[in-house]
Design an enzyme around this catalytic site. Structure first.
Site, PDB file in Angstrom:
ATOM      1  N   SER A  28       4.665   0.626  -4.083  1.00 57.70           N
ATOM      2  CA  SER A  28       4.206  -0.077  -2.887  1.00 57.70           C
ATOM      3  C   SER A  28       5.232  -1.128  -2.464  1.00 57.70           C
ATOM      4  O   SER A  28       6.403  -0.817  -2.293  1.00 57.70           O
ATOM      5  CB  SER A  28       2.824  -0.671  -3.155  1.00 57.70           C
ATOM      6  OG  SER A  28       2.241  -1.140  -1.966  1.00 57.70           O
ATOM      7  N   ASP A 125      -1.759   8.686   2.021  1.00 61.31           N
ATOM      8  CA  ASP A 125      -1.276   7.311   2.126  1.00 61.31           C
ATOM      9  C   ASP A 125      -0.713   7.057   3.524  1.00 61.31           C
ATOM     10  O   ASP A 125       0.085   7.855   4.014  1.00 61.31           O
ATOM     11  CB  ASP A 125      -0.181   7.118   1.073  1.00 61.31           C
ATOM     12  CG  ASP A 125       0.348   5.713   0.969  1.00 61.31           C
ATOM     13  OD1 ASP A 125      -0.004   4.850   1.798  1.00 61.31           O
ATOM     14  OD2 ASP A 125       1.126   5.476   0.032  1.00 61.31           O
ATOM     15  N   HIS A 155      -2.845   5.752  -1.725  1.00 65.86           N
ATOM     16  CA  HIS A 155      -1.896   4.713  -2.135  1.00 65.86           C
ATOM     17  C   HIS A 155      -2.407   4.015  -3.398  1.00 65.86           C
ATOM     18  O   HIS A 155      -3.581   3.729  -3.527  1.00 65.86           O
ATOM     19  CB  HIS A 155      -1.769   3.700  -0.992  1.00 65.86           C
ATOM     20  CG  HIS A 155      -0.702   2.696  -1.194  1.00 65.86           C
ATOM     21  ND1 HIS A 155       0.601   2.919  -0.816  1.00 65.86           N
ATOM     22  CD2 HIS A 155      -0.734   1.449  -1.717  1.00 65.86           C
ATOM     23  CE1 HIS A 155       1.321   1.853  -1.101  1.00 65.86           C
ATOM     24  NE2 HIS A 155       0.543   0.947  -1.651  1.00 65.86           N
TER      25      HIS A 155
END
Length: 194
Positions: A28, A125, A155
């Protein structure tokens, strides 16, 4: 960032690392930090040759709009439009920082000094297209990379290895990629002795 990177390179024994064999990883927003450090090592410290590889899990690489951003993300994964704006506001000192090549990786020069990259994406995602775009740009620049998209996950899935086989596969595949890059990948072998 500059001081921390320099501390690692200047005092490797203190940190228990080999300063000539550095790999960076993140997921991320941590991917942005990892890639930013790699570009800093290349552009500012002139130490790109010390990087073995990067392991990049469902990162944000600078796209501001994409199909996955429009179609995916919301309160279920904390990546709706308002959430992403909150993260940007927390991450950047000023709005201009969004265009920094240390964050906007897809806008940076990837044609030299970028180590091999394992790029993983979650199919559900909103940042999926960032990973797809990065992998395509790395390939066009001639950078060794392996792109893998994991179906049916959102995600942050790597944090759920006890529940998701996709998370376990991600870790296994990226570990294999890391191992395949080997610490001696760019060093000249010793000459043969008579």
């Amino acid at each position: 960032m500059r001081r921390r990177v320099r501390a690692l390179v200047d005092a490797p024994d203190e940190w228990g690392i080999d300063a000539d064999d550095i790999s960076l990883a993140g997921d991320s927003g941590g991917v942005s930090l990892a890639f930013g450090v790699a570009l800093h090592l290349r552009d500012e410290e002139k130490l790109a040759d010390r990087l073995r590889c990067m392991l990049l899990y469902y990162g944000i690489y600078g796209l501001t709009d994409s199909a996955s951003r429009r179609l995916l993300g919301g309160p279920w994964d904390g990546l709706g439009d308002d959430d992403l704006q909150y993260y940007y506001d927390a991450y950047f000192g000023s709005p201009e920082d969004v265009s920094s090549p240390w964050f906007n990786v897809v806008g940076a020069d990837l044609g030299h000094g970028v180590p091999p990259c394992y790029v993983a994406a979650a199919a559900l995602d909103p940042l999926r297209d960032d990973s797809r775009t990065l992998a395509a740009q790395l390939a066009l620049a001639g950078v060794t990379n392996q792109y893998e998209e994991f179906a049916g996950v959102i995600h942050g899935f790597a944090h759920h290895t006890r529940m998701l086989s996709a998370a376990r596969r991600l870790l296994a595949h990226s570990a294999q990629f890391f191992t395949e890059q080997g610490p001696d990948r760019s060093r000249d072998p010793e000459p043969a002795r008579p």
